[in-house]
Structures are given as C-alpha cells and as structure tokens.
Design a protein around this motif. Structure first.
Motif, mmCIF file in Angstrom:
data_model
loop_
_atom_site.group_PDB
_atom_site.id
_atom_site.type_symbol
_atom_site.label_atom_id
_atom_site.label_comp_id
_atom_site.label_asym_id
_atom_site.label_seq_id
_atom_site.Cartn_x
_atom_site.Cartn_y
_atom_site.Cartn_z
ATOM 1 N N ILE A 212 0.843 -1.202 0.000
ATOM 2 C CA ILE A 212 0.000 0.000 0.000
ATOM 3 C C ILE A 212 0.873 1.244 0.000
ATOM 4 O O ILE A 212 0.603 2.226 -0.697
ATOM 5 C CB ILE A 212 -0.954 -0.019 1.209
ATOM 6 N N ASN A 213 1.943 1.185 0.760
ATOM 7 C CA ASN A 213 2.862 2.320 0.794
ATOM 8 C C ASN A 213 3.427 2.633 -0.578
ATOM 9 O O ASN A 213 3.492 3.793 -0.998
ATOM 10 C CB ASN A 213 4.032 2.010 1.745
ATOM 11 N N ASP A 214 3.827 1.560 -1.280
ATOM 12 C CA ASP A 214 4.399 1.761 -2.613
ATOM 13 C C ASP A 214 3.401 2.413 -3.541
ATOM 14 O O ASP A 214 3.728 3.355 -4.265
ATOM 15 C CB ASP A 214 4.825 0.398 -3.199
ATOM 16 N N VAL A 215 2.179 1.899 -3.491
ATOM 17 C CA VAL A 215 1.155 2.454 -4.382
ATOM 18 C C VAL A 215 0.931 3.920 -4.049
ATOM 19 O O VAL A 215 0.821 4.782 -4.926
ATOM 20 C CB VAL A 215 -0.150 1.640 -4.246
ATOM 21 N N TYR A 216 0.885 4.210 -2.772
ATOM 22 C CA TYR A 216 0.659 5.587 -2.313
ATOM 23 C C TYR A 216 1.752 6.516 -2.830
ATOM 24 O O TYR A 216 1.507 7.594 -3.354
ATOM 25 C CB TYR A 216 0.642 5.561 -0.783
ATOM 26 N N LYS A 217 2.998 6.026 -2.695
ATOM 27 C CA LYS A 217 4.118 6.854 -3.150
ATOM 28 C C LYS A 217 4.050 7.080 -4.643
ATOM 29 O O LYS A 217 4.311 8.186 -5.135
ATOM 30 C CB LYS A 217 5.455 6.164 -2.799
ATOM 31 N N TYR A 218 3.681 6.009 -5.349
ATOM 32 C CA TYR A 218 3.606 6.123 -6.804
ATOM 33 C C TYR A 218 2.580 7.158 -7.203
ATOM 34 O O TYR A 218 2.821 8.025 -8.044
ATOM 35 C CB TYR A 218 3.270 4.751 -7.404
ATOM 36 N N VAL A 219 1.407 7.073 -6.567
ATOM 37 C CA VAL A 219 0.341 8.022 -6.921
ATOM 38 C C VAL A 219 0.786 9.444 -6.594
ATOM 39 O O VAL A 219 0.566 10.386 -7.363
ATOM 40 C CB VAL A 219 -0.955 7.649 -6.173
ATOM 41 N N ASP A 220 1.442 9.583 -5.464
ATOM 42 C CA ASP A 220 1.958 10.912 -5.095
ATOM 43 C C ASP A 220 2.902 11.447 -6.156
ATOM 44 O O ASP A 220 2.808 12.608 -6.568
ATOM 45 C CB ASP A 220 2.729 10.800 -3.769
ATOM 46 N N ASP A 221 3.827 10.577 -6.568
ATOM 47 C CA ASP A 221 4.807 11.004 -7.560
ATOM 48 C C ASP A 221 4.134 11.422 -8.852
ATOM 49 O O ASP A 221 4.508 12.418 -9.474
ATOM 50 C CB ASP A 221 5.794 9.861 -7.861
ATOM 51 N N VAL A 222 3.152 10.667 -9.264
ATOM 52 C CA VAL A 222 2.475 10.999 -10.528
ATOM 53 C C VAL A 222 1.770 12.333 -10.388
ATOM 54 O O VAL A 222 1.833 13.190 -11.266
ATOM 55 C CB VAL A 222 1.475 9.880 -10.907
ATOM 56 N N VAL A 223 1.101 12.530 -9.250
ATOM 57 C CA VAL A 223 0.341 13.772 -9.071
ATOM 58 C C VAL A 223 1.281 14.969 -9.067
ATOM 59 O O VAL A 223 0.996 16.020 -9.635
ATOM 60 C CB VAL A 223 -0.465 13.679 -7.760
ATOM 61 N N GLU A 224 2.448 14.800 -8.422
ATOM 62 C CA GLU A 224 3.367 15.923 -8.362
ATOM 63 C C GLU A 224 4.179 16.055 -9.631
ATOM 64 O O GLU A 224 5.005 16.955 -9.733
ATOM 65 C CB GLU A 224 4.317 15.716 -7.179
ATOM 66 N N GLY A 225 3.986 15.118 -10.536
ATOM 67 C CA GLY A 225 4.668 15.258 -11.812
ATOM 68 C C GLY A 225 6.076 14.702 -11.830
ATOM 69 O O GLY A 225 6.813 14.881 -12.796
ATOM 70 N N ARG A 226 6.464 13.990 -10.767
ATOM 71 C CA ARG A 226 7.841 13.490 -10.746
ATOM 72 C C ARG A 226 7.996 12.291 -11.665
ATOM 73 O O ARG A 226 9.051 12.035 -12.213
ATOM 74 C CB ARG A 226 8.238 13.080 -9.326
ATOM 75 N N VAL A 227 6.917 11.537 -11.765
ATOM 76 C CA VAL A 227 6.994 10.315 -12.571
ATOM 77 C C VAL A 227 5.887 10.375 -13.595
ATOM 78 O O VAL A 227 4.784 10.854 -13.315
ATOM 79 C CB VAL A 227 6.798 9.069 -11.663
ATOM 80 N N GLY A 229 2.912 9.228 -15.466
ATOM 81 C CA GLY A 229 1.871 8.281 -15.089
ATOM 82 C C GLY A 229 1.600 7.277 -16.196
ATOM 83 O O GLY A 229 1.594 7.610 -17.369
ATOM 84 N N ASP A 230 1.366 6.089 -15.805
ATOM 85 C CA ASP A 230 1.031 5.050 -16.775
ATOM 86 C C ASP A 230 -0.454 4.756 -16.631
ATOM 87 O O ASP A 230 -0.927 4.462 -15.537
ATOM 88 C CB ASP A 230 1.866 3.792 -16.474
ATOM 89 N N ASN A 231 -1.171 4.854 -17.758
ATOM 90 C CA ASN A 231 -2.622 4.702 -17.672
ATOM 91 C C ASN A 231 -3.034 3.343 -17.175
ATOM 92 O O ASN A 231 -3.981 3.208 -16.404
ATOM 93 C CB ASN A 231 -3.249 4.950 -19.047
ATOM 94 N N ASN A 232 -2.279 2.311 -17.596
ATOM 95 C CA ASN A 232 -2.661 0.959 -17.172
ATOM 96 C C ASN A 232 -2.587 0.812 -15.671
ATOM 97 O O ASN A 232 -3.492 0.290 -15.029
ATOM 98 C CB ASN A 232 -1.748 -0.078 -17.827
ATOM 99 N N ILE A 233 -1.475 1.301 -15.140
ATOM 100 C CA ILE A 233 -1.327 1.175 -13.688
ATOM 101 C C ILE A 233 -2.426 1.944 -12.984
ATOM 102 O O ILE A 233 -3.011 1.498 -11.995
ATOM 103 C CB ILE A 233 0.065 1.684 -13.246
ATOM 104 N N GLY A 234 -2.718 3.136 -13.557
ATOM 105 C CA GLY A 234 -3.783 3.928 -12.955
ATOM 106 C C GLY A 234 -5.104 3.179 -12.955
ATOM 107 O O GLY A 234 -5.846 3.182 -11.976
ATOM 108 N N ARG A 235 -5.358 2.488 -14.051
ATOM 109 C CA ARG A 235 -6.620 1.742 -14.140
ATOM 110 C C ARG A 235 -6.652 0.632 -13.120
ATOM 111 O O ARG A 235 -7.671 0.389 -12.474
ATOM 112 C CB ARG A 235 -6.792 1.168 -15.546
ATOM 113 N N PHE A 236 -5.510 -0.053 -12.962
ATOM 114 C CA PHE A 236 -5.454 -1.126 -11.962
ATOM 115 C C PHE A 236 -5.756 -0.598 -10.583
ATOM 116 O O PHE A 236 -6.513 -1.183 -9.809
ATOM 117 C CB PHE A 236 -4.061 -1.769 -11.949
ATOM 118 N N ILE A 237 -5.133 0.543 -10.284
ATOM 119 C CA ILE A 237 -5.332 1.086 -8.938
ATOM 120 C C ILE A 237 -6.798 1.445 -8.736
ATOM 121 O O ILE A 237 -7.405 1.170 -7.701
ATOM 122 C CB ILE A 237 -4.434 2.323 -8.721
ATOM 123 N N ALA A 238 -7.367 2.073 -9.779
ATOM 124 C CA ALA A 238 -8.780 2.457 -9.655
ATOM 125 C C ALA A 238 -9.658 1.235 -9.454
ATOM 126 O O ALA A 238 -10.573 1.233 -8.627
ATOM 127 C CB ALA A 238 -9.202 3.221 -10.906
#
Lengths: 290, 436
Positions: A212-227, A229-238
């Motif tokens: 859960i921590n990893d997913v959280y960090k990933y989402v944070d990074d995408v939102v802040e623009g650091r990484v 975003g991959d649509n597939n991963i986003g769909r999985f999370i959703a």
C-alpha cells in the motif's frame, strides 16, 4: 538447422518437421527438488543423473510433470546403459501409490542435449508416445539456471532415420505449491522454525502494508509530476479501490460487530473447555477411595 | 474393518467432512500398524546391508554431515540450549569419555559407543524435498488419510529427515501383508541404489483438522520404538493449508509415557506417582527446514522475491467460518466422548464404594461369628474369603482413552484460538481500510 535437401530420385526426401509442436509442459516444484537432490547424491564417477518423469497429460496437450525418480545409468564415450529393470520396478511401485501418474518423459542434468541423450530418448519413446526431455542445468553454465524442456522429432531420409531434432517447448514453472509453503522456507539453506499462524499473519500484513505504501508513493509522484503516469497502472489502482464493497457505516458497523462477537464467543468457549479439561483431569486422578 | 472408498460420505455433496472420521482413522492406523510389523525385518535388512555403507556415508557422501567428526557432534549436543521440558533419561556424554582421538579406536567402535549415550532429541531437521513430497502426497489424497515412511539420519540431538516415500492406500486387508511388505522392501532397495539414506526414522501421516491422537498412533509408536532407537511421527494437516499455515508437526511419545504403556498399567496411583498428566503424553519437537545449496540457488534464481505470494492471499481471506464450524463440530463430538469416558469412571467409583460397603458388612458378620465361636471354644474362621464374589477386585478402567481425547480437545481449542486471533486482526484491518 537441417536443410531440406532433396535427393535426385523423387521418393527419398529429407523430412523436416518445421512446425512448432503444440505441446507445453508444466512442472511441479517437487520434481525440481528431487532432481537437485539426486544430483547432489550421485555416485562419484557419474557426470550427470538421468531419471524418469511421471505425470499426466491433459486434453489440450499440456503435460503436467508431477513426480520423478532417478534411474541409475552408465555413460561412457560412445555407450549409454540404463538400468531398465530398476526403472520398471520404480514405476510399478509408484503406480501402486498413485495409479494416475504415468510416464511422460525423462530428465537429465547438464546443459544442452548430448549424443547419448538421443539414445535414451529413443528408449523412452518406446514407453510413451511423445516423451518430454527435461534438462536441468545444475552446473549453471552461462551463469544462470536454465531448465528447458524438449520434444523430439526425428529427421528421416526416406526410411532411414538420420537424426533426432530436439525442439524446445514452453515450460511453465509456476511453483504454486512452493509458494504456498513459503519461499523463505525453501530458498534459504536453513530455516530455524516454521512460522505458526500468528507470525505468518504478521508477515502477510507487513507485506500488504509495504504494498500500500508503494502504491501511495507512486500516486503521489504521478500527481506531483515526478513520474510519468502510466494509464494501465492507474486503471489497476482504480479497479482495486473500487472493489472495496460500498457499505453504509451503520451496515458495516453491524457486520463488523457481529463478527467480532462471534470470534469472542469462540475464544471464550475454547478457554472454558480448557478449564473444564484441567478440572476433569484433577478429578479423575486425584480422587482415591480406599 | 476394511475401509471402502464410498464410506467417505459427503453431506450436501460439498465440503462437509465424513461423520465417521474416527473409524476412518482407526482403520487406517490398523493397516499402518500391521504394515509396521514388518519393521523388524526391514530394519534388519537395512542395517545389515547398509551399516557398512553408512560408515562411508558419514565420511564421503556429500550430503550427510560428512566432515562432522565425533567432536563436532558432541560439542553441538552440549552447546545446544537446554530445554527444560525434555525428560532426560541418559546423562550427556562426559567430555573425558569421548574426546580421545588418539586412542586409536576405529571409527566403527566410536560410532557404536556414541549410540549408547544418546543426547535427547531436540530438533527435527527436514529437507525441503521431504516437506514438499509430504505436502504433495497428503494434498492429493485429501480428505482421505494417507501415510508414508520417513527416511533420514539420526545425528546427535538432531533427527534429519532427508527423504520420504508414500504408502499406497489399500482397500482390502487380505493383500495387505505380502503386498505392503514387498512395496516397502522394493522402495528401500531402489532408493539405496541411488544413494538415498534408507534408514527409517519414522513415518508421516495426514490428518483432518488435528484429530490424530488415537490409540493406534501409540501402538505404531511402540512398534517403531522397539526397532529404531529414535523415531518421530510427522503430522501434516492439508485442510489448514487453506489458511496459509504450513501445518507440520513432529511428534514423539514422551519417555515416561512409554514406560508406563509398556507396563500396561493406567491406574490413578501410577499416574500420580509419575506425575503424568495428559499434557505429557505427546511431545512436540520443533522442526527446522534445510535445503542443499544447489536447490536454494535454483530457487533464488527462478523465483525472484515477489511482493506478494499465494500464501498471503490465503492468509488474508476474510471467511474463516467453515473452518471454525468444522472445528467446533469435532470439538462437540470429542466432548461427547469425554463425557462417556467420565461416566465410566463414575460408574467404576460407585461400584467400588458399593463393593467396599459390602465387604465391611460381611467383615462385621464374620467378626461376630468369630466372637461367638470363641465363646463356644471353636476355631475362629478366617477374616477373608477370597471365594466370595464381593471380594473380587474390580478392574479400574484405563485412562488412556480419556488422555487421548483430552489431547484432541485441547488441540481443537488451540486451533480455534489461533483462527480467532487471525480473524480479529483481519477484521480490524478491514475496519481501518473502510474508514479511509
């Protein structure tokens, strides 16, 4: 590999089965363990170990390799001798335990397919229709562990057989049973104790927490623009988030409390039983009427 | 009674377990007991033919603790932490007795002298291969119960289990003797040819939710114990693996219990003398799992550390109700059995007190008679009369069954506790997730 050379006369043509076979194999971890153990225990003069594979074939051509046993053999430069009696005896014994397991092929340790292997393969093709040859590279040549499965097709020139062509088939190494047991039990050279249920629970929850921590960090990074975003991963999370059942707080509370009460009553019941047991035992052995 | 395959009834065509689990277990164990009568023959064979080989196995074979000399074995046994619950029958070997390499004793002599002064068994070391084989065999045949033989080595205070093979399940009892014996001998012979240690160190059996404590188990243990110095029984529960737990247990009968069993006397006084309660019947030995370097290299290579495994999925499942239900069912049955046993005791005590009252009455009468006779000058009659039926001693019922049942009940309770504990954690996790 072999060129399709046609001879002058029209009858003898070099047959080369070019199509890939539709067979695939799936191996159980027991087999792998057995092979490695046999390799470690081989007699000193042998370079490799050879044995039979047992399993079953499903209707769509997938061969499932479930069990194996080693067969003693002698190998010299040009001769290969296999102890056929031993092979037969072991097969009969294994059949007694599990009549559904049949011979599906054979294995050998060592990298690649050698000349002697084709002779052994011929022997096994007399036992079963399309035997699978499994090589387990215990020498770790090329610096990696390679486990490959082959089926053989023979190259014939008219009536004469020239060579056997070993074609690799896809091998499914999904070690589900090993996963169940726990990889840390099987990976390390020694594990001091088997985790009991509460400890296992703890480690599972820790893993969940890290995930859960990893997913959280990933989402944070995408939102802040650091990484990016991959649509597939986003769909999985959703999807994952949406699969949480939607219950109103009162309904959830009710379900939750019910479950907690059930569990508590069970714990109470079992403690009560244990107290009863100790009392009963005292009564049984303490009373002495004389 | 012979076990028919269709005796395993499934209620509602589903996952419910057969109500005759006890009969199933006893039938299975009876077969196993009969099979293990062959053990004397078997071990004679193996020891005769393999003991000289064993000598070499210790020195040259790459798997067995090869380079471990006598010192290492003994120092390991001494250095291990003392486990206070172990019953020590034999004192550990004194340093002076064994630490003499230069006395020129042959290896064989040294080995035999070690066998007499054995340190108690502290841990069972299993190879990953044996674990996987047991799991595979038990799971394939569940819910039927299966058994198999364990092979390995007995080194110091560690019992190593390096391989195992399953026993075929038999349907009719007639072919049991010859066939079973042949199968066992054949397998051991074949395994010996490929350098597998073929010392029997025990047997394994599968169980259903932990209902394995039966009289047959004890019988089998006693049979094994006569021939093999140290043997162990491994119990695997395939139904608990759905919960993500590897339910492997190594059991042994405690020594004091074995002595008592041999004397076949389970009265209350004897038990109190030896302070033997139902907890002391079975001893559980911790299991260690070891793997050879080759296989661990393979496993590390083939399966990288994935963040989550099937095991985790199983553990985090929220529905524990079926498991609890079955546990409770078995628990209730066992309680019924226990009350039956206790009723037996009450009956016995009642009879005993009644008999004693009768004896007193008779004695009074005799005494009165004697006084009259003395007054009349005749010889007094003896004060005891063994031919009188009221003096016949009543046999006290054996407490063995009640001990076994008590063990089973405690096992179920433990399982219920464990599952409930897990359930609590999962529920609170759900609650936390939901709140977010």
């Amino acid at each position: 590999m072999a060129t399709a050379a046609a001879t002058s006369s029209k009858q003898t043509v070099l047959q080369y089965p070019g199509a890939a076979p539709s067979v695939s194999a799936r191996i159980h971890p027991v087999v792998l363990f057995n092979i490695c153990d046999a390799f470690v225990r081989r007699p000193d003069q042998a370079g490799r170990v050879i044995g039979t594979l047992l399993g079953s074939t499903s209707s769509d051509g997938t061969v499932e390799i479930k069990n194996s046993y080693v067969v003693p053999h002698n190998e010299s430069a040009d001769q290969v001798a296999l102890d056929i009696d031993y092979h037969h005896n072991m097969f009969v014994s294994h059949q007694k335990v599990n009549p559904k397991e049949v011979i599906v092929g054979w294995f050998s340790t060592g990298f690649g397919v050698s000349g002697g292997s084709s002779l052994i393969h011929e022997f096994y093709s007399r036992e079963v229709q399309n035997p699978i040859h499994l090589t387990v590279d215990s020498g770790f040549t090329n610096g990696e562990a390679s486990i490959k499965a082959y089926v053989s097709a023979s190259l014939t020139l008219g009536d004469r057989q020239l060579a056997a062509h070993f074609q690799e088939i896809p091998l499914d190494m999904r070690l589900i049973e090993a996963e169940r047991v726990g990889f840390d039990l099987l990976k390390n050279t020694s594990v001091d104790k088997i985790p009991n249920d509460l400890e296992g629970m703890e480690s599972s929850m820790e893993r969940l927490y890290t995930l859960i921590n990893d997913v959280y960090k990933y989402v944070d990074d995408v939102v802040e623009g650091r990484v990016q975003g991959d649509n597939n991963i986003g769909r999985f999370i959703a999807e994952a988030l949406a699969s949480l059942p939607k219950l109103s707080p009162t309904a959830f509370d009710k379900v939750f409390n019910d479950k907690i009460q059930d569990n508590l009553s069970l714990v109470y019941l079992s403690s009560l039983t244990r107290t009863q047991l100790s009392i009963a035992e005292k009564l049984n052995t303490a009373a002495q009427i004389l | 009674m012979p076990l028919q395959k269709d005796q395993v009834t499934h209620r509602n065509g589903g996952t419910a377990v057969q109500p005759q689990k006890n009969r199933l277990i006893t039938a299975l164990m009876r077969r196993h007991v009969a099979r293990t009568m062959l053990l004397p023959l078997l071990t004679k064979l193996t020891y005769q033919h393999t003991f000289p080989q064993q000598k070499y196995k210790y020195s040259f074979s790459p798997i067995v603790v090869p380079s471990e000399t006598l010192f290492a074995v003994l120092s390991r046994a001494r250095a291990r932490k003392k486990n206070p619950r172990q019953h020590r029958l034999v004192p550990p070997p004194s340093p002076s007795a064994m630490a003499n390499p230069a006395t020129g004793r042959s290896f064989l002599q040294a080995m035999t002298s070690v066998e007499e002064v054995a340190p108690p068994l502290r841990v069972v070391q299993m190879e990953g291969l044996a674990v996987l084989k047991i799991i595979k065999h038990c799971k394939e045949f569940s819910p039927a119960l299966v058994t198999g033989q364990l092979l390995g080595l007995d080194v110091g205070s560690v019992l190593e289990v390096t391989n195992c093979f399953p026993f075929p399940t038999r349907e009719e009892d007639e072919e049991l003797e010859a066939d079973g014996a042949n199968y066992q001998l054949e397998m051991m012979r074949c395994l010996r040819e490929v350098n597998v240690d073929n010392n029997t160190v025990g047997w394994y059996q599968s169980t259903l939710l932990g209902s394995f404590q039966t009289a047959e188990l004890i019988e089998t243990f006693m049979n094994y114990q006569e021939n093999i110095r140290r043997c162990v029984c491994i119990i695997y529960d395939p139904s608990r693996s759905n919960q993500g737990v590897v339910a492997l247990k190594a059991l042994r009968l405690s020594d004091s219990f074995m002595d008592l069993y041999r004397s076949n006397n389970f009265n209350g006084e004897k038990l109190r003398e030896k302070k033997l309660s139902w907890v002391n019947v079975f001893e559980e030995i911790p299991i260690k799992v070891s793997n050879s370097a080759l296989i661990s290299a393979f496993m590390t290579e083939l399966e990288p550390d994935s963040p989550v495994t099937q095991c985790d999925f199983d553990r985090l499942k929220l529905s524990s109700a079926p498991f609890m239900e079955r546990n409770l069912e078995f628990l209730i049955e066992c309680m019924d059995d226990l009350t039956a046993e206790q009723n037996k005791f009450q009956y016995y005590y009642r009879n005993l007190s009644r008999q004693q009252a009768q004896q007193q009455v008779w004695l009074q009468k005799r005494r009165q008679e004697n006084m009259q006779r003395k007054a009349a000058g005749e010889e007094p009659l003896p004060e005891e009369d063994p031919s009188n039926p009221i003096f016949k001693p009543i046999v006290e019922p054996s407490r063995l069954d009640s001990y076994l049942i008590t063990n089973q009940i405690s096992n179920y309770c433990n399982q219920v506790n464990g599952a409930a504990g897990q359930g609590f954690s999962k529920l609170y996790l759900m609650k936390a997730l939901h709140e977010n």
